[in-house]
Design a protein around this motif. Structure first.
Motif, PDB file in Angstrom:
ATOM      1  N   ASN A  57       0.807  -1.216   0.000  1.00  0.00           N
ATOM      2  CA  ASN A  57       0.000   0.000   0.000  1.00  0.00           C
ATOM      3  C   ASN A  57       0.845   1.274   0.000  1.00  0.00           C
ATOM      4  OD1 ASN A  57      -2.467  -1.229  -0.131  1.00  0.00           O
ATOM      5  ND2 ASN A  57      -2.827  -1.228   2.079  1.00  0.00           N
ATOM      6  N   ILE A  58       2.163   1.125  -0.155  1.00  0.00           N
ATOM      7  CA  ILE A  58       3.045   2.279  -0.267  1.00  0.00           C
ATOM      8  C   ILE A  58       3.433   2.414  -1.732  1.00  0.00           C
ATOM      9  CG2 ILE A  58       5.122   3.405   0.573  1.00  0.00           C
ATOM     10  CD1 ILE A  58       2.981   2.656   2.729  1.00  0.00           C
ATOM     11  N   LEU A  59       2.861   3.412  -2.403  1.00  0.00           N
ATOM     12  CA  LEU A  59       3.126   3.641  -3.818  1.00  0.00           C
ATOM     13  C   LEU A  59       4.216   4.701  -3.971  1.00  0.00           C
ATOM     14  CD1 LEU A  59      -0.542   3.701  -5.173  1.00  0.00           C
ATOM     15  CD2 LEU A  59       0.954   1.735  -4.745  1.00  0.00           C
ATOM     16  N   LEU A  60       4.945   4.639  -5.078  1.00  0.00           N
ATOM     17  CA  LEU A  60       6.096   5.509  -5.313  1.00  0.00           C
ATOM     18  C   LEU A  60       5.904   6.270  -6.613  1.00  0.00           C
ATOM     19  CD1 LEU A  60       8.472   2.643  -4.364  1.00  0.00           C
ATOM     20  CD2 LEU A  60       8.298   4.743  -3.024  1.00  0.00           C
ATOM     21  N   ASP A  61       5.952   7.612  -6.521  1.00  0.00           N
ATOM     22  CA  ASP A  61       5.727   8.412  -7.720  1.00  0.00           C
ATOM     23  C   ASP A  61       7.003   8.517  -8.552  1.00  0.00           C
ATOM     24  OD1 ASP A  61       7.329  10.422  -6.626  1.00  0.00           O
ATOM     25  OD2 ASP A  61       5.655  11.752  -6.136  1.00  0.00           O
ATOM     26  N   SER A  62       6.986   9.367  -9.569  1.00  0.00           N
ATOM     27  CA  SER A  62       8.123   9.453 -10.481  1.00  0.00           C
ATOM     28  C   SER A  62       9.378   9.982  -9.805  1.00  0.00           C
ATOM     29  CB  SER A  62       7.770  10.351 -11.675  1.00  0.00           C
ATOM     30  OG  SER A  62       7.423  11.660 -11.226  1.00  0.00           O
ATOM     31  N   SER A  63       9.223  10.681  -8.655  1.00  0.00           N
ATOM     32  CA  SER A  63      10.372  11.191  -7.900  1.00  0.00           C
ATOM     33  C   SER A  63      10.704  10.306  -6.705  1.00  0.00           C
ATOM     34  CB  SER A  63      10.093  12.627  -7.432  1.00  0.00           C
ATOM     35  OG  SER A  63       9.883  13.485  -8.522  1.00  0.00           O
ATOM     36  N   TRP A  64      10.100   9.133  -6.631  1.00  0.00           N
ATOM     37  CA  TRP A  64      10.302   8.177  -5.549  1.00  0.00           C
ATOM     38  C   TRP A  64       9.744   8.683  -4.208  1.00  0.00           C
ATOM     39  CZ3 TRP A  64      11.751   3.392  -6.980  1.00  0.00           C
ATOM     40  CH2 TRP A  64      12.370   3.256  -8.230  1.00  0.00           C
ATOM     41  N   VAL A  65       8.798   9.598  -4.287  1.00  0.00           N
ATOM     42  CA  VAL A  65       8.116  10.055  -3.077  1.00  0.00           C
ATOM     43  C   VAL A  65       7.034   9.035  -2.730  1.00  0.00           C
ATOM     44  CG1 VAL A  65       6.666  11.865  -2.055  1.00  0.00           C
ATOM     45  CG2 VAL A  65       8.576  12.478  -3.571  1.00  0.00           C
ATOM     46  N   PRO A  66       6.993   8.538  -1.481  1.00  0.00           N
ATOM     47  CA  PRO A  66       6.001   7.522  -1.129  1.00  0.00           C
ATOM     48  C   PRO A  66       4.610   8.115  -0.925  1.00  0.00           C
ATOM     49  CG  PRO A  66       7.304   8.084   0.801  1.00  0.00           C
ATOM     50  CD  PRO A  66       7.909   8.837  -0.354  1.00  0.00           C
ATOM     51  N   ARG A  67       3.601   7.367  -1.328  1.00  0.00           N
ATOM     52  CA  ARG A  67       2.207   7.764  -1.176  1.00  0.00           C
ATOM     53  C   ARG A  67       1.469   6.630  -0.468  1.00  0.00           C
ATOM     54  NH1 ARG A  67       2.162  13.158  -3.161  1.00  0.00           N
ATOM     55  NH2 ARG A  67       3.670  13.223  -4.878  1.00  0.00           N
ATOM     56  N   LEU A  68       0.883   6.929   0.664  1.00  0.00           N
ATOM     57  CA  LEU A  68       0.096   5.938   1.389  1.00  0.00           C
ATOM     58  C   LEU A  68      -1.247   5.785   0.698  1.00  0.00           C
ATOM     59  CD1 LEU A  68      -0.266   4.085   3.851  1.00  0.00           C
ATOM     60  CD2 LEU A  68      -0.989   6.097   5.160  1.00  0.00           C
ATOM     61  N   SER A  69      -1.590   4.558   0.337  1.00  0.00           N
ATOM     62  CA  SER A  69      -2.781   4.316  -0.480  1.00  0.00           C
ATOM     63  C   SER A  69      -3.721   3.314   0.189  1.00  0.00           C
ATOM     64  CB  SER A  69      -2.367   3.787  -1.858  1.00  0.00           C
ATOM     65  OG  SER A  69      -1.862   2.462  -1.754  1.00  0.00           O
ATOM     66  N   ASP A  70      -4.871   3.105  -0.450  1.00  0.00           N
ATOM     67  CA  ASP A  70      -5.874   2.109  -0.074  1.00  0.00           C
ATOM     68  C   ASP A  70      -6.483   2.406   1.299  1.00  0.00           C
ATOM     69  OD1 ASP A  70      -7.573   0.007   0.211  1.00  0.00           O
ATOM     70  OD2 ASP A  70      -6.074  -1.552  -0.124  1.00  0.00           O
ATOM     71  N   PHE A  71      -7.464   3.296   1.286  1.00  0.00           N
ATOM     72  CA  PHE A  71      -8.148   3.679   2.518  1.00  0.00           C
ATOM     73  C   PHE A  71      -9.478   2.930   2.682  1.00  0.00           C
ATOM     74  CE2 PHE A  71      -4.975   6.823   2.055  1.00  0.00           C
ATOM     75  CZ  PHE A  71      -4.738   7.345   3.321  1.00  0.00           C
TER      76      PHE A  71
END
Length: 231
Positions: A57-71
């Motif tokens: 559930n930790i997604l990584l954008d094009s700059s490798w910034v983590p995004r917490l997902s699936d709420f």
């Protein structure tokens, strides 16, 4: 997200993945996740408990910034409520599993498992009958951090890297205590990970001055612990 999820980089990608081979990137991702949880617990109105913190559930954008997902399992927190027990085996808070009482400390427990997963490179269920906490805690308590660490980022970590990783390991050990009252608040976890990242990035002794302004590191028994190098 452009760079997939953390689980994929830890367990399925080739060694060419920059996150797979970089301790700095791994700690940076953990710090970003802790800040996301801190926002949910401390600043969102109403406060939110995610209930399913895990590497997929930790997604990584094009700059490798983590995004917490699936709420999908997230709830607005009311300490008087009880909830049906849901979550992912291996990351699930044992106190919540036993009582049905959901607390912010439940997310902290799951984050602790995630931190151990990042340190070891093993999945949350190391073996069918062995979860990450039972596998990693005895090694951390013994002080043999080298036995625990994933070898892909650095077969022989530098002393400064070991300082940073010891900080992460001790923080994770506190997060996965059996009772929620013994776990740190998410703001303390985020501060510890920030310190670990500063250690990892440091190439001179000036980091000691930075550390003097940070919370002390305490081991899982509540005693002050000097990490390698005297910090």
């Amino acid at each position: 997200m452009e760079n997939g999820d953390l689980h994929d980089h830890l367990h399925r990608r080739s060694s060419s993945s920059p996150l797979t081979v970089s301790w700095k990137m791994r700690i940076d991702v953990l710090l970003g996740v802790s800040r996301a949880i801190e926002h949910l617990h401390c600043h969102a109105m109403p406060r939110v408990i995610h209930r399913d913190i895990k590497s997929s559930n930790i997604l990584l954008d094009s700059s490798w910034v983590p995004r917490l997902s699936d709420f999908g399992l997230s709830v607005a927190w009311n300490e008087d409520d009880t909830h049906a027990v849901v979550g992912t085996f291996g990351y699930l808070d044992p106190e919540y599993f036993q009582t049905g009482r959901l607390k912010p400390a439940s997310d902290v427990y799951s984050l602790g498992v995630l931190m151990l997963e990042v340190l070891t490179g093993n999945q949350a269920m190391v073996k069918p009958q062995l979860d990450m906490v039972c596998f990693a805690l005895p090694i951390i308590e013994s002080g043999d951090l080298g036995e625990l660490l994933d070898k892909r980022p650095a077969p022989e970590p530098t002393p400064r890297q070991l300082q940073a990783l010891e900080y992460v390991a001790q923080t994770a050990a506190r997060c996965v205590q059996m009772e929620g009252k013994d776990r740190p608040a998410i703001s303390e976890v985020a501060a510890s990970l920030e310190t670990a990242l500063e250690l990892m990035c440091s190439h001179d002794s000036s980091v000691d001055a930075v550390l003097s302004t940070r919370p002390r590191m305490w081991d899982i028994f509540g005693r002050y612990r000097k990490i390698p190098g005297g910090v």
